[in-house]
Each structure stands twice: as structure tokens, then as C-alpha cells.
Design a protein around this motif. Structure first.
Motif, PDB file in Angstrom:
ATOM      1  N   UNK A 263     -55.161 -49.058 -21.669  1.00  0.00           N
ATOM      2  CA  UNK A 263     -54.911 -47.732 -21.098  1.00  0.00           C
ATOM      3  C   UNK A 263     -53.700 -46.966 -21.833  1.00  0.00           C
ATOM      4  N   UNK A 264     -53.688 -46.015 -22.335  1.00  0.00           N
ATOM      5  CA  UNK A 264     -52.818 -45.027 -23.072  1.00  0.00           C
ATOM      6  C   UNK A 264     -52.526 -43.779 -22.123  1.00  0.00           C
ATOM      7  N   UNK A 265     -51.147 -43.706 -22.056  1.00  0.00           N
ATOM      8  CA  UNK A 265     -51.009 -42.195 -21.319  1.00  0.00           C
ATOM      9  C   UNK A 265     -49.772 -41.649 -22.305  1.00  0.00           C
ATOM     10  N   UNK A 266     -49.733 -40.292 -22.483  1.00  0.00           N
ATOM     11  CA  UNK A 266     -49.073 -39.501 -23.129  1.00  0.00           C
ATOM     12  C   UNK A 266     -49.681 -38.758 -24.141  1.00  0.00           C
ATOM     13  N   UNK A 267     -49.266 -38.975 -25.416  1.00  0.00           N
ATOM     14  CA  UNK A 267     -50.062 -37.701 -26.530  1.00  0.00           C
ATOM     15  C   UNK A 267     -51.387 -38.689 -26.775  1.00  0.00           C
ATOM     16  N   UNK A 268     -52.271 -37.838 -27.237  1.00  0.00           N
ATOM     17  CA  UNK A 268     -53.565 -38.308 -27.679  1.00  0.00           C
ATOM     18  C   UNK A 268     -53.439 -39.211 -28.589  1.00  0.00           C
ATOM     19  N   UNK A 269     -54.484 -40.207 -28.915  1.00  0.00           N
ATOM     20  CA  UNK A 269     -54.321 -41.230 -29.717  1.00  0.00           C
ATOM     21  C   UNK A 269     -55.175 -41.086 -31.067  1.00  0.00           C
ATOM     22  N   UNK A 270     -55.372 -39.713 -31.100  1.00  0.00           N
ATOM     23  CA  UNK A 270     -56.399 -39.432 -32.325  1.00  0.00           C
ATOM     24  C   UNK A 270     -55.950 -39.993 -33.581  1.00  0.00           C
ATOM     25  N   UNK A 271     -54.328 -39.773 -33.682  1.00  0.00           N
ATOM     26  CA  UNK A 271     -54.072 -40.063 -35.247  1.00  0.00           C
ATOM     27  C   UNK A 271     -53.302 -41.335 -35.068  1.00  0.00           C
ATOM     28  N   UNK A 272     -53.505 -42.303 -34.039  1.00  0.00           N
ATOM     29  CA  UNK A 272     -52.893 -43.536 -33.964  1.00  0.00           C
ATOM     30  C   UNK A 272     -53.736 -44.706 -34.726  1.00  0.00           C
ATOM     31  N   UNK A 273     -52.922 -45.825 -34.864  1.00  0.00           N
ATOM     32  CA  UNK A 273     -53.728 -47.096 -34.963  1.00  0.00           C
ATOM     33  C   UNK A 273     -53.388 -47.683 -33.800  1.00  0.00           C
ATOM     34  N   UNK A 274     -54.422 -48.565 -33.071  1.00  0.00           N
ATOM     35  CA  UNK A 274     -54.053 -49.399 -31.965  1.00  0.00           C
ATOM     36  C   UNK A 274     -54.522 -50.705 -32.240  1.00  0.00           C
ATOM     37  N   UNK A 275     -53.815 -51.739 -31.935  1.00  0.00           N
ATOM     38  CA  UNK A 275     -53.987 -52.845 -32.098  1.00  0.00           C
ATOM     39  C   UNK A 275     -53.952 -53.822 -30.910  1.00  0.00           C
ATOM     40  N   UNK A 276     -54.414 -55.045 -31.081  1.00  0.00           N
ATOM     41  CA  UNK A 276     -54.536 -55.941 -30.140  1.00  0.00           C
ATOM     42  C   UNK A 276     -53.765 -57.145 -30.805  1.00  0.00           C
ATOM     43  N   UNK A 277     -52.970 -57.945 -30.114  1.00  0.00           N
ATOM     44  CA  UNK A 277     -51.952 -58.697 -30.653  1.00  0.00           C
ATOM     45  C   UNK A 277     -52.270 -59.942 -29.791  1.00  0.00           C
ATOM     46  N   UNK A 278     -51.713 -61.086 -29.985  1.00  0.00           N
ATOM     47  CA  UNK A 278     -51.581 -62.174 -29.093  1.00  0.00           C
ATOM     48  C   UNK A 278     -50.437 -63.216 -29.286  1.00  0.00           C
ATOM     49  N   UNK A 279     -50.015 -63.915 -28.432  1.00  0.00           N
ATOM     50  CA  UNK A 279     -49.005 -64.858 -28.518  1.00  0.00           C
ATOM     51  C   UNK A 279     -49.086 -65.808 -27.560  1.00  0.00           C
ATOM     52  N   UNK A 280     -49.376 -67.170 -28.238  1.00  0.00           N
ATOM     53  CA  UNK A 280     -49.576 -68.399 -27.468  1.00  0.00           C
ATOM     54  C   UNK A 280     -48.066 -69.006 -27.305  1.00  0.00           C
ATOM     55  N   UNK A 281     -47.768 -69.779 -26.073  1.00  0.00           N
ATOM     56  CA  UNK A 281     -46.548 -70.387 -25.817  1.00  0.00           C
ATOM     57  C   UNK A 281     -46.190 -71.222 -27.059  1.00  0.00           C
ATOM     58  N   UNK A 282     -44.783 -70.949 -27.549  1.00  0.00           N
ATOM     59  CA  UNK A 282     -44.477 -71.676 -28.681  1.00  0.00           C
ATOM     60  C   UNK A 282     -44.899 -71.389 -30.090  1.00  0.00           C
TER      61      UNK A 282
END
Length: 121
Positions: free
Chosen positions: A23-42
Motif C-alpha cells: 500500500x502506497x501513500x503520498x503522490x499517485x503511482x501513475x508514473x512509477x515503476x513498482x517492484x517486488x524484491x526478496x532477500x533470503x538469509x545469507x
């Protein structure tokens, strides 16, 4: 300034599903790229999926293609990651990130604090 809050993580068994929300707050995301990243231990942080909000273009890491789906709501203030057929190797903390660009990258300026996902028998 964009603020991002992830939710939806948890502990599941292999083959089950989870849906993460960012969930994003602040400016609209219309001109953004939004990504999902992940990090496993180590391990290094890796890009899982990216959504270019202006065009709807999506991309996926080979390891999740066909199992994960990124999407947004009509208001474009929430980005989802539907994760199906989860595997133990999907275990990680998942982060969403945003930038005023068309492609996701590791230098995106806005990051959430992450939500943990654990997949085990």
C-alpha cells in the motif's frame, strides 16, 4: 514522498498460495515503476517482479514466472503479488519498492520494510 507498507506474508506449506499487498501513500503511482524484491538469509536481494504503472507492463524473474502475478487496483495505490505453487526456495523477506521510472532497479529510492514469507512442509 512515497511511503510503502507491505503485508500478507506468513508461513505456508509447499504448493500453497499467498497474496502480498503493498500500500502506497503520498503522490499517485501513475508514473512509477513498482517492484517486488526478496532477500533470503545469507543471500543477495533479488528482483521478483516489476510493474510499470503507466503502461501495465510486467516482468518476472525466471524462478517465479508462471507462478507469481503482479497487479494493481483501480486506484493505483496498492500493488499485489499473488504467489501460487509456493516452494521452499521462495522463503524470504519480500519488499516492495518504487521509482519514477519505467523499469525496476536496485537503486529505487522508496522501499517498504518488508513482509516475511516462509514455505516449509
Amino acid at each position: 514522498q512515497v511511503q510503502l507498507v507491505e503485508s500478507g506474508g506468513g508461513s505456508v506449506q509447499p504448493g500453497e498460495s499467498l497474496r502480498l499487498s503493498c500500500v502506497a501513500s503520498g503522490p499517485p503511482l501513475d508514473y512509477y515503476a513498482v517492484g517486488w524484491f526478496r532477500q533470503a538469509p545469507g543471500k543477495k536481494r533479488e528482483e521478483v517482479s516489476c510493474l510499470t504503472m503507466s503502461t501495465g507492463a510486467t516482468s518476472y524473474a525466471p524462478s517465479v514466472k508462471g507462478r507469481f502475478t503482479i497487479s494493481t487496483n483501480n486506484a493505483k495505490n496498492t500493488v499485489y503479488l499473488q504467489m501460487d505453487s509456493l516452494k521452499p526456495e521462495d522463503t524470504a523477506t519480500y519488499y516492495c519498492a518504487a521509482d519514477t521510472t519505467v523499469q525496476c532497479n536496485y537503486a529505487m529510492p522508496y522501499w517498504g520494510k518488508g513482509t516475511p514469507v516462509a514455505v516449509s512442509p
